[in-house]
Design a protein around this motif. Structure first.
Motif, PDB file in Angstrom:
ATOM      1  N   LEU A   1      70.861 -19.942 -34.506  1.00 49.35           N
ATOM      2  CA  LEU A   1      71.573 -19.438 -33.335  1.00 49.35           C
ATOM      3  C   LEU A   1      71.731 -20.500 -32.254  1.00 49.35           C
ATOM      4  O   LEU A   1      72.391 -20.259 -31.241  1.00 49.35           O
ATOM      5  N   GLY A   2      71.107 -21.658 -32.453  1.00 48.92           N
ATOM      6  CA  GLY A   2      71.143 -22.692 -31.427  1.00 48.92           C
ATOM      7  C   GLY A   2      70.430 -22.254 -30.165  1.00 48.92           C
ATOM      8  O   GLY A   2      70.872 -22.523 -29.040  1.00 48.92           O
ATOM      9  N   PHE A   3      69.301 -21.589 -30.348  1.00 52.32           N
ATOM     10  CA  PHE A   3      68.607 -20.931 -29.250  1.00 52.32           C
ATOM     11  C   PHE A   3      67.109 -21.187 -29.385  1.00 52.32           C
ATOM     12  O   PHE A   3      66.557 -21.144 -30.484  1.00 52.32           O
ATOM     13  N   SER A   4      66.431 -21.473 -28.293  1.00 51.19           N
ATOM     14  CA  SER A   4      64.991 -21.734 -28.325  1.00 51.19           C
ATOM     15  C   SER A   4      64.216 -20.424 -28.188  1.00 51.19           C
ATOM     16  O   SER A   4      64.545 -19.582 -27.337  1.00 51.19           O
ATOM     17  N   ASN A   5      63.202 -20.275 -28.997  1.00 53.81           N
ATOM     18  CA  ASN A   5      62.374 -19.073 -28.965  1.00 53.81           C
ATOM     19  C   ASN A   5      61.665 -18.966 -27.609  1.00 53.81           C
ATOM     20  O   ASN A   5      60.866 -19.826 -27.255  1.00 53.81           O
ATOM     21  N   PRO A   6      61.928 -17.893 -26.832  1.00 48.17           N
ATOM     22  CA  PRO A   6      61.334 -17.766 -25.501  1.00 48.17           C
ATOM     23  C   PRO A   6      60.038 -16.958 -25.465  1.00 48.17           C
ATOM     24  O   PRO A   6      59.451 -16.776 -24.390  1.00 48.17           O
ATOM     25  N   LEU A   7      59.586 -16.443 -26.610  1.00 47.40           N
ATOM     26  CA  LEU A   7      58.439 -15.542 -26.624  1.00 47.40           C
ATOM     27  C   LEU A   7      57.161 -16.240 -26.203  1.00 47.40           C
ATOM     28  O   LEU A   7      56.900 -17.390 -26.592  1.00 47.40           O
ATOM     29  N   LYS A   8      56.340 -15.525 -25.440  1.00 50.01           N
ATOM     30  CA  LYS A   8      55.066 -16.059 -24.969  1.00 50.01           C
ATOM     31  C   LYS A   8      53.876 -15.554 -25.777  1.00 50.01           C
ATOM     32  O   LYS A   8      52.761 -16.061 -25.643  1.00 50.01           O
ATOM     33  N   GLY A   9      54.111 -14.560 -26.609  1.00 51.35           N
ATOM     34  CA  GLY A   9      53.033 -14.037 -27.430  1.00 51.35           C
ATOM     35  C   GLY A   9      53.497 -12.826 -28.200  1.00 51.35           C
ATOM     36  O   GLY A   9      54.564 -12.255 -27.928  1.00 51.35           O
ATOM     37  N   ALA A  10      52.686 -12.417 -29.191  1.00 53.54           N
ATOM     38  CA  ALA A  10      53.038 -11.271 -30.027  1.00 53.54           C
ATOM     39  C   ALA A  10      51.816 -10.400 -30.277  1.00 53.54           C
ATOM     40  O   ALA A  10      50.718 -10.907 -30.522  1.00 53.54           O
ATOM     41  N   ILE A  11      52.032  -9.095 -30.206  1.00 53.42           N
ATOM     42  CA  ILE A  11      50.993  -8.110 -30.507  1.00 53.42           C
ATOM     43  C   ILE A  11      51.407  -7.393 -31.779  1.00 53.42           C
ATOM     44  O   ILE A  11      52.416  -6.669 -31.790  1.00 53.42           O
ATOM     45  N   LEU A  12      50.673  -7.588 -32.857  1.00 54.92           N
ATOM     46  CA  LEU A  12      51.003  -7.018 -34.159  1.00 54.92           C
ATOM     47  C   LEU A  12      50.088  -5.825 -34.399  1.00 54.92           C
ATOM     48  O   LEU A  12      48.897  -5.981 -34.674  1.00 54.92           O
ATOM     49  N   ASN A  13      50.648  -4.645 -34.302  1.00 53.39           N
ATOM     50  CA  ASN A  13      49.871  -3.414 -34.371  1.00 53.39           C
ATOM     51  C   ASN A  13      49.849  -2.879 -35.804  1.00 53.39           C
ATOM     52  O   ASN A  13      50.842  -2.367 -36.298  1.00 53.39           O
ATOM     53  N   ASP A  14      48.699  -3.020 -36.467  1.00 53.85           N
ATOM     54  CA  ASP A  14      48.541  -2.585 -37.857  1.00 53.85           C
ATOM     55  C   ASP A  14      49.742  -3.045 -38.692  1.00 53.85           C
ATOM     56  O   ASP A  14      50.424  -2.244 -39.340  1.00 53.85           O
ATOM     57  N   PRO A  15      50.010  -4.348 -38.684  1.00 52.38           N
ATOM     58  CA  PRO A  15      51.251  -4.860 -39.284  1.00 52.38           C
ATOM     59  C   PRO A  15      51.241  -4.852 -40.809  1.00 52.38           C
ATOM     60  O   PRO A  15      50.237  -5.181 -41.445  1.00 52.38           O
ATOM     61  N   ALA A  16      52.360  -4.493 -41.389  1.00 52.58           N
ATOM     62  CA  ALA A  16      52.551  -4.573 -42.836  1.00 52.58           C
ATOM     63  C   ALA A  16      53.223  -5.903 -43.168  1.00 52.58           C
ATOM     64  O   ALA A  16      53.809  -6.552 -42.309  1.00 52.58           O
TER      65      ALA A  16
ATOM     66  N   VAL B   1      65.683 -10.455 -29.240  1.00 51.27           N
ATOM     67  CA  VAL B   1      64.946 -11.379 -28.371  1.00 51.27           C
ATOM     68  C   VAL B   1      65.931 -12.182 -27.513  1.00 51.27           C
ATOM     69  O   VAL B   1      65.727 -12.358 -26.306  1.00 51.27           O
ATOM     70  N   LYS B   2      66.997 -12.658 -28.134  1.00 49.79           N
ATOM     71  CA  LYS B   2      68.003 -13.442 -27.407  1.00 49.79           C
ATOM     72  C   LYS B   2      68.640 -12.608 -26.301  1.00 49.79           C
ATOM     73  O   LYS B   2      68.809 -13.072 -25.162  1.00 49.79           O
TER      74      LYS B   2
ATOM     75  N   ALA C   1      68.650  -9.167 -42.853  1.00 53.20           N
ATOM     76  CA  ALA C   1      69.395  -8.540 -41.759  1.00 53.20           C
ATOM     77  C   ALA C   1      68.454  -8.030 -40.675  1.00 53.20           C
ATOM     78  O   ALA C   1      68.752  -8.123 -39.473  1.00 53.20           O
ATOM     79  N   MET C   2      67.308  -7.512 -41.077  1.00 54.52           N
ATOM     80  CA  MET C   2      66.335  -7.003 -40.110  1.00 54.52           C
ATOM     81  C   MET C   2      65.753  -8.143 -39.282  1.00 54.52           C
ATOM     82  O   MET C   2      65.565  -8.007 -38.070  1.00 54.52           O
ATOM     83  N   GLU C   3      65.461  -9.256 -39.933  1.00 56.21           N
ATOM     84  CA  GLU C   3      64.952 -10.418 -39.213  1.00 56.21           C
ATOM     85  C   GLU C   3      65.982 -10.910 -38.197  1.00 56.21           C
ATOM     86  O   GLU C   3      65.638 -11.179 -37.031  1.00 56.21           O
ATOM     87  N   LYS C   4      67.224 -11.025 -38.623  1.00 56.88           N
ATOM     88  CA  LYS C   4      68.263 -11.527 -37.717  1.00 56.88           C
ATOM     89  C   LYS C   4      68.436 -10.597 -36.531  1.00 56.88           C
ATOM     90  O   LYS C   4      68.581 -11.047 -35.379  1.00 56.88           O
TER      91      LYS C   4
ATOM     92  N   LYS D   1      58.662 -17.790 -37.158  1.00 57.63           N
ATOM     93  CA  LYS D   1      59.681 -18.568 -37.873  1.00 57.63           C
ATOM     94  C   LYS D   1      60.628 -19.283 -36.911  1.00 57.63           C
ATOM     95  O   LYS D   1      61.101 -18.707 -35.932  1.00 57.63           O
ATOM     96  N   LYS D   2      60.937 -20.520 -37.221  1.00 53.79           N
ATOM     97  CA  LYS D   2      61.828 -21.314 -36.378  1.00 53.79           C
ATOM     98  C   LYS D   2      63.285 -21.214 -36.817  1.00 53.79           C
ATOM     99  O   LYS D   2      64.204 -21.309 -36.000  1.00 53.79           O
ATOM    100  N   GLU D   3      63.503 -21.043 -38.112  1.00 53.45           N
ATOM    101  CA  GLU D   3      64.856 -21.122 -38.662  1.00 53.45           C
ATOM    102  C   GLU D   3      65.854 -20.139 -38.038  1.00 53.45           C
ATOM    103  O   GLU D   3      66.996 -20.528 -37.742  1.00 53.45           O
ATOM    104  N   PRO D   4      65.492 -18.877 -37.804  1.00 54.26           N
ATOM    105  CA  PRO D   4      66.476 -17.952 -37.222  1.00 54.26           C
ATOM    106  C   PRO D   4      66.968 -18.390 -35.848  1.00 54.26           C
ATOM    107  O   PRO D   4      68.143 -18.193 -35.511  1.00 54.26           O
ATOM    108  N   TYR D   5      66.086 -19.005 -35.073  1.00 57.74           N
ATOM    109  CA  TYR D   5      66.477 -19.481 -33.746  1.00 57.74           C
ATOM    110  C   TYR D   5      67.342 -20.738 -33.852  1.00 57.74           C
ATOM    111  O   TYR D   5      68.308 -20.903 -33.105  1.00 57.74           O
ATOM    112  N   GLU D   6      66.990 -21.593 -34.795  1.00 63.16           N
ATOM    113  CA  GLU D   6      67.782 -22.808 -34.999  1.00 63.16           C
ATOM    114  C   GLU D   6      69.209 -22.455 -35.416  1.00 63.16           C
ATOM    115  O   GLU D   6      70.169 -23.104 -34.988  1.00 63.16           O
TER     116      GLU D   6
END
Length: 283
Positions: free
Chosen positions: A152-167, A110-111, A101-104, A145-150
């Motif tokens: 939704l029938g939606f293309s991932n628009p993100l240009k980059g990601a900053i992961l701050n001390d990620p768990a 993003v969408k 649920a958190m991923e979705k 991950k590609k599957e969540p966007y697929e």
């Protein structure tokens, strides 16, 4: 974690003097209560007269079971004053909701941003995502991950990601190999006790070398679980040929990796803005 939230609440007051130059649009629903998910909102921070500015989506941490977007208003203000339209989201929390649920919710945010951010002065073709701790994990999933966007029938628009001390970048390995040493069962409320779930929601297993650019910020004195899984993620990214940058923060612990954004001179601004290609300044 109580100390983290006490400090962050204080930051709301410390940053209030900057609010006059910023448009704040709060509690905008991006996720409707349907399909087993709750309604969730986000806040948008933008400079006055913003137009076609780069966009940063921020996902808060809190071990996947605590936290709220309002605590991070100071980040929205600070980044907006640097000509970045900033979006801070809430998402479903454990134990009532699990990691799928958190991923979705993260992908739905993003969408929403892609479809609506131009109304707030942001450029939908310049969207970046970031997150601290558990939020860094969700930001990685939403980026790689590609599957969540697929679905939704939606293309991932993100240009980059900053992961701050990620768990959680390799939670499958951590929960199977290190759990006895580090009490990893504390995270079963979000990840369940199912190893298949741990692997399905570990970003490391989705690296292909074709991702958009990634930046990891890591505190030298962060938690062992973060240090170990970040190291594994970096090695895998290097083997795959992923575009991954890395910045080590000497002597920094986990919580100060996000509270550093209280201060206009922090290294965090230099790293994030440089990665986004934004000239560092504050009006």
């Amino acid at each position: 974690m109580k100390s983290l939230f006490s400090i962050l609440l204080l930051a709301i007051l410390l940053s209030s003097c900057a609010f006059q130059s910023i448009h704040r649009s709060k509690n905008i629903s991006y996720l409707k209560a349907e399909d087993g998910l709750p309604e969730k909102q986000l806040n948008v921070f933008a400079p006055k007269k913003a137009k076609d500015l780069p966009v940063l989506i921020f996902i808060h941490g809190g071990s996947w079971n605590k936290g709220r977007k309002e605590i991070y208003d100071f980040m929205g203000t600070r980044f907006a004053r640097r000509e970045v339209v900033t979006v801070i989201i809430d998402y479903p929390l454990a134990p009532e909701y699990k990691i799928p649920a958190m991923e979705k919710a993260s992908v739905m945010a993003v969408k929403w941003v892609y479809e609506n951010i131009a109304n707030y002065g942001g450029d939908p073709n310049k969207i970046y995502i970031s997150g601290h701790s558990a939020g860094g994990h969700l930001a990685a999933l939403a980026t790689i991950k590609k599957e969540p966007y697929e679905e939704l029938g939606f293309s991932n628009p993100l240009k980059g990601a900053i992961l701050n001390d990620p768990a959680g970048l390799d939670w499958y390995w951590f929960l199977t190999e290190r759990k006895e040493k580090y009490n990893a069962e504390d995270n079963y409320d979000a990840f369940t006790d199912n190893p298949a779930v741990w692997k399905d929601y570990s970003p490391i297993y989705y690296l292909t070398g074709n991702e958009v650019p990634l930046l990891i910020l890591e505190g030298e004195k962060t938690y062992p679980g973060i240090r170990l899984t970040v190291d594994r993620f970096r090695k895998e990214a290097d083997e795959k040929g992923s575009n991954l940058e890395y910045s080590l923060y000497e002597k920094k612990k986990h919580v100060p990796m996000v509270t550093q954004y209280f201060w206009t001179w922090s290294k965090g601004y230099k790293d994030v803005l440089g990665f986004m290609g934004v000239r560092e300044s504050e009006k």
